[in-house]
Design a protein around this motif. Structure first.
Motif, short mmCIF file in Angstrom:
data_model
loop_
_atom_site.label_atom_id
_atom_site.label_comp_id
_atom_site.label_asym_id
_atom_site.label_seq_id
_atom_site.Cartn_x
_atom_site.Cartn_y
_atom_site.Cartn_z
N LEU A 114 9.93 -9.16 -10.50
CA LEU A 114 9.41 -7.97 -11.19
C LEU A 114 8.98 -6.89 -10.21
N THR A 115 8.45 -7.32 -9.08
CA THR A 115 7.93 -6.34 -8.13
C THR A 115 8.89 -6.06 -6.97
N SER A 116 10.11 -6.59 -7.06
CA SER A 116 11.07 -6.40 -5.97
C SER A 116 11.75 -5.04 -6.09
N GLY A 117 12.37 -4.60 -5.01
CA GLY A 117 13.18 -3.37 -5.05
C GLY A 117 12.35 -2.11 -5.18
N ASN A 118 12.96 -1.12 -5.84
CA ASN A 118 12.34 0.20 -5.96
C ASN A 118 11.21 0.22 -6.98
N THR A 119 9.99 0.25 -6.50
CA THR A 119 8.87 0.38 -7.43
C THR A 119 7.97 1.49 -6.92
N TRP A 120 7.11 1.99 -7.76
CA TRP A 120 6.17 3.00 -7.32
C TRP A 120 4.84 2.86 -8.04
N GLU A 121 3.86 3.41 -7.40
CA GLU A 121 2.48 3.25 -7.87
C GLU A 121 2.07 4.51 -8.61
N VAL A 122 1.50 4.39 -9.78
CA VAL A 122 0.88 5.54 -10.44
C VAL A 122 -0.62 5.34 -10.36
N LYS A 123 -1.28 6.32 -9.74
CA LYS A 123 -2.72 6.11 -9.51
C LYS A 123 -3.57 6.94 -10.48
#
Ligand code: TPP
Ligand code: SF4
Ligand code: MG
Lengths: 344, 614
Positions: A335-344
């Motif tokens: 689920l957390t692999s590859g292209n991920t980004w954080e919304v803060k």
């Protein structure tokens, strides 16, 4: 062997009989085959709970209900595919597929050739009565040309399949043939089929007393059977006949088998072909499965038995290998692999 | 060189990339979407491509499009009409001109607007004039020739050169929307690791497009779309097929059962099988079977043997699986069947979306053969409904069909990544070794689910199969009364799932004049329509269904509260018919469409307005 075996489990054929009343017609060849299977299973040293008997639809396919093992009565033609799923899901199981000539060669022809090609480790017993028994007597893909049945009142106009030819053509690694009434030979062959790792197809010449009685009478009648059958055994010369004076040689000029008489034209036992079921080249095996009386004796026994990697093992081996080298070990990793980004 | 003016801020933008099916428009759109997502925009995408891999070049039938809608606000659909169209040839303009907002920006590759191509696309002379687009912001960029020039000293073959011209267009778009090139360059680096010259070529062309856009007069304004205000968390972009595959794997992990998928490739479902085949690292077994029948029957075999089993397909494949699905019904084995719908009947419109398999899924089998049915409604929630389908199958011992469609399968949206610990437990009904007096059809009194005895377990040997079975012992039974009893039980078992699913919820107005009703993939469009109508002062409610069989327990209560019910679906009225059958006391109005395309928000609003007036 993948199946768990144990010296301690001692069974008798009775241990494999279910409490259900056997409903085949009296005199049907299926009774004898059931008997042979129960004997073979009791001798294999495999625990009862490891057996799974899977079938399609037809008289023959009622088989699982009469067994005290795990059993699955499927739908018409799909026994080989269901069995593939069972075996791949759990390679520890000893999977037995019960099918008829219509079930496996007409509606299920596609699955039969693909299970053989993949070499899934199952034992497929093809009850060949050359007729549709359950639906009361229509011709099947193995009915002989000209056979008169309810749907061919003037005789069939189509040539039949030879199951062995089809299986070997589909890259099958194990093919054997037996006759319902020969319980000793059948038990022996079923045992070997179970020991073979890969798709073991056993064609059982089966008599349907009601709709195709005597389909194999010409090769089974007491008077002639020794002259019209040859039981192939590894390492033994291909000799047959009441007097054990006939044999098979390869006519190299025409690239075909020839029946010869030992002692005639200078032929000695040494000239006779010696059976080798483990030869990978299918050429001679193909000739042997295609032998038909009256030109030849009909070959029984284990015709082809070649070792090859099985599909189920290959599937699991590949999974094991990929698992080992992949950094993704559980769903959260994926689920957390590859292209991920954080919304803060 | 023009100086960059202060960029203009926009709430949301719809861009449509279009060209020949060999022009790489799907990749271009995907790369743009990924960049937008990584910058924090909310997005929705809609790939729309022909069934042929290389349809005749330059024809309208061969046009491949990719629409992306990105915004500062929540984005629920890929957008009805485009703000920006990239048309790599005249055919692409022809296919898309009617989907433009008035005054939209149109970037065309003038090099491809040759008399021959113009004619091929069905224009006479001047496509812009013929489409009456003179007042639009048409940017005639010599994309092909500038791409060639950017690469002229690299010694690449002409095919490779032409293949990278899509990156020129992408570079231009990046400039217009003030996007960094970095994410796309990173993509080249990982994708073409072993071909440094391809990395360089793509980078050069991307930059050439970017700088070209900067230079030309026509493009002196640029735009920004600020990140969306979305819930905090870690996000990723996901399409419906991947989400479906992942939902199944997540369920297998939660249930503690290996996942087995027997399947046969078919558009638009293939992506699920492809994704699962990659997931050997998580122990997934995939069998690419010889046909759809073997796909489902291998899965039924695996289910009998104790694994979480699924099979994935589209409408034609489901038709082939129907007899075997009945076998799973009568043997009461857990099984997930995923139907990614497409236009039908027969081969129909393989790459286009439709919701026309509903009746097939509900009733397309011989005999009284009830299955549970759920439908996903956004690309990302395919994950949850795949998970849910598996949960229901395992806990209720029944086949469950998950319905998605081409629109969800290929569409993408940002997805807040869940933690596995957030997902519910799944408790398969495995009968433990040592259970006394096991009987195959002994049931849990509450759910009516039977116990699942797994081959290999000593003492639980039993036989099941397609013949009718005695109520408890599971022995073959032709008893007339027993058949009635078993038929009732199978129906009741599926009905009782209602106690295990959430109530239907209504968005917007909770009672009043008009209730919009939809199911599955139309959610985004229906929701947008409801919200826009709300802003315009026309209050409507929206009841969107994810649980199709059984229906949630409160449907009647919901329907009763509205004067008019408008059922919107991408078929000729199958769900409306289903509601009519279940709740005949209500009148149902219908909005139906079968054009291989999703609804537009405008179509839905018009239908509501007509209803209000009528
Ligand atoms: C889909 C489907 N088609 C047709 C049938 C009818 N049917 C049942 S058994 C059978 C043929 C059985 O012949 P075979 O496989 O040779 O088995 P046998 O009864 O001879 O052992 C047919 C046509 C069926 N049950 N299902
Ligand atoms: S009909 Fe034929 S095959 Fe079927 S049970 Fe009777 S004898 Fe056997
Ligand atoms: Mg038969």
């Amino acid at each position: 062997m993948s199946k768990e075996t144990s010296q301690e489990v001692v069974y008798t054929p009775k241990d494999f009989k279910s409490d259900q009343e056997v409903r085949w017609c009296p005199g049907c060849g299926d009774h004898a085959i059931l008997n042979s299977v129960q004997r073979a299973m009791s001798q294999l040293g495999i625990k009862k709970e490891k057996y799974a008997v899977i079938s399609g639809i037809g008289c023959s396919s009622r088989f699982p209900y009469y067994m005290a093992t795990y059993g699955f009565h499927g739908i018409h033609g799909r026994a080989a595919a269901i069995s593939t799923g069972v075996k791949v899901a759990n390679p520890e199981l000893s999977v037995w597929t019960i099918t008829g000539d219509g079930d496996s060669l007409a509606i299920g022809g596609n699955h039969l050739i693909h299970v053989a090609r993949r070499n899934v480790d199952i034992n497929l017993l093809l009850f060949n009565n050359r007729i549709y028994g359950l639906t009361k007597g229509q011709y099947s893909p193995t009915s002989v040309k000209g056979q008169i049945t309810k749907t061919s009142p003037y005789g069939t106009v189509e040539p039949p399949f030879n199951p062995g030819e089809l299986v070997i053509g589909a890259k099958g690694k194990f093919f054997a043939r037996t006759i319902d009434g020969n319980i000793k030979l059948s038990t022996e062959i079923f045992t070997e089929a179970a020991r073979h790792e890969g798709t073991s197809v056993v064609e059982v010449l089966q008599n349907c007393v009601i709709y195709n009685n005597g389909a194999y009478a010409d090769i089974t009648d007491r008077e002639h059977k020794e002259d019209r059958q040859i039981i192939l055994r590894d390492g033994e010369p291909m000799i047959f006949g009441k007097e054990r004076d006939k044999g098979l040689i390869l006519d190299r000029e025409h690239m075909k088998l020839k029946v010869v008489k030992i002692g005639e034209n200078g032929i000695t036992e040494k000239d006779i072909l010696v059976h080798n079921s483990t030869e990978n080249n299918p050429g001679l095996h193909m000739m042997l499965v295609n032998m038909r009386w009256p030109n030849y004796p009909v070959a029984l026994g284990i015709i082809r038995n070649v070792a090859a990697p099985t599909y189920d093992m290959a599937v699991h081996a590949q999974i094991g290998k990929v698992k080992e080298s992949s950094p993704i070990k559980k769903m959260d990793d994926l689920l957390t692999s590859g292209n991920t980004w954080e919304v803060k | 060189m023009t100086k960059k003016n202060k960029p203009i801020e926009l709430e949301d933008v719809v861009i449509r990339f279009s060209g020949d099916s060999g022009d790489g428009m799907q990749l271009t759109g995907t790369l743009f979407s990924n960049t937008a997502a990584l910058l924090g925009n909310d997005i929705a995408t809609f790939p729309d491509y022909p069934a042929e891999i290389r349809a005749p070049q330059g024809t309208v039938g061969g046009v491949s499009g990719f629409q992306v809608h990105f915004g500062h606000a929540r984005v629920k659909t890929p957008g009805d009409l485009a703000d920006v169209l990239v048309a790599m040839n005249p055919a692409a303009l022809k296919a898309n001109a009617r989907w433009l907002k008035p005054g939209a920006m149109i970037i065309i590759d003038v090099d491809n607007f040759t008399p021959k191509n113009i004619e091929k696309a069905g224009y006479n002379e001047d496509p812009i004039k013929e489409e009456k687009l003179e007042d639009y912001n048409v940017i005639q960029a010599p994309i092909t020739s500038l791409t060639k020039r950017a690469l002229e000293d690299m010694g690449l073959d002409m095919k490779s050169v032409l293949r990278s011209k899509n990156m020129f267009a992408l570079g231009m778009i990046y400039w217009v929307f003030n996007r960094p090139l970095k994410f796309t360059e990173d993509f080249f680096k990982s994708k073409f690791k072993k071909k440094p010259e391809i990395i360089e070529a793509n980078e050069r062309v991307l930059k050439a497009g970017y700088y070209y856009a900067e230079t030309i007069e026509a493009l002196h304004v640029t735009y920004v779309v600020k990140p969306a205000e979305i819930e905090k968390g870690t996000y990723r972009n996901i399409n419906g097929n991947t989400a479906t595959a992942w939902g199944l794997i997540a369920a297998s992990e939660k249930a503690g059962l290996q996942l087995f998928v027997g399947s046969y490739p078919i558009t638009p479902a293939t992506g699920i099988l492809e994704e699962l085949a990659l997931r050997k690292n998580l122990g997934v077994i995939t069998v690419q079977a010889e046909d759809e029948i073997a796909g489902i029957t291998t899965s039924i075999g695996a289910s009998f043997a104790g694994l979480l089993a699924a099979t994935t397909t589209s409408g034609p494949g489901l038709a082939l699986k129907s007899e075997a699905l009945g076998l799973a019904v009568i043997t009461e084995l857990p099984l997930v069947v995923v139907d990614v719908q497409r236009g039908g009947p027969s081969t129909g419109l393989p790459t286009k979306t439709e919701q026309s398999d509903l009746m097939q899924v509900l009733y397309g089998r011989n005999g009284e053969s009830p299955v549970a049915v759920v439908a996903a409604s956004t690309p990302a929630n395919c994950f949850y409904y795949a998970f849910e389908a598996a949960r229901l199958a395992l806990e209720h011992m029944t086949p469950v069909v998950l319905m998605t469609d081409g629109f969800l399968a290929n569409g993408t949206e940002p997805w807040k990544i869940p933690a596995m610990s957030d997902l519910p437990e799944i408790k398969p009904r495995i009968v433990p070794e040592g259970t006394e007096d096991y009987k195959p059809y002994k049931r849990d009194p509450e759910t009516l689910a039977r116990g699942w005895a797994i081959p290999g377990t000593p003492g639980l040997e039993h036989r099941i199969g397609g013949l009718e079975k005695d109520e408890i012992s599971g022995n073959v039974s032709y008893d007339p009364v027993n058949h009635q009893v078993m038929t009732n039980i199978r129906a009741e078992k599926v009905k009782r799932i209602v106690h295990d699913i959430p109530a239907l919820k209504v968005d917007g107005e909770q009672e009043g004049d008009v209730l919009l009703v939809g199911w599955g993939s139309t959610y985004g469009h229906l929701k947008s329509a409801q919200e826009e109508l709300d802003k315009e002062g026309k209050k409507v409610g929206l009841a969107h269904f994810n649980y199709i069989n059984p229906l949630p327990g409160n449907v009647e209560d919901v329907l009763r509260k509205f004067k008019k019910i408008l059922v919107c679906e991408l078929n000729m009225g199958q769900f409306a018919g289903y509601l009519r059958m279940n709740f005949p006391q209500f009148d149902y109005h219908q909005l139906n469409k079968v054009q291989g395309l999703p609804f537009t928000v405008a179509e839905i609003k018009d239908a509501v307005n007509n209803l209000k007036e009528g």
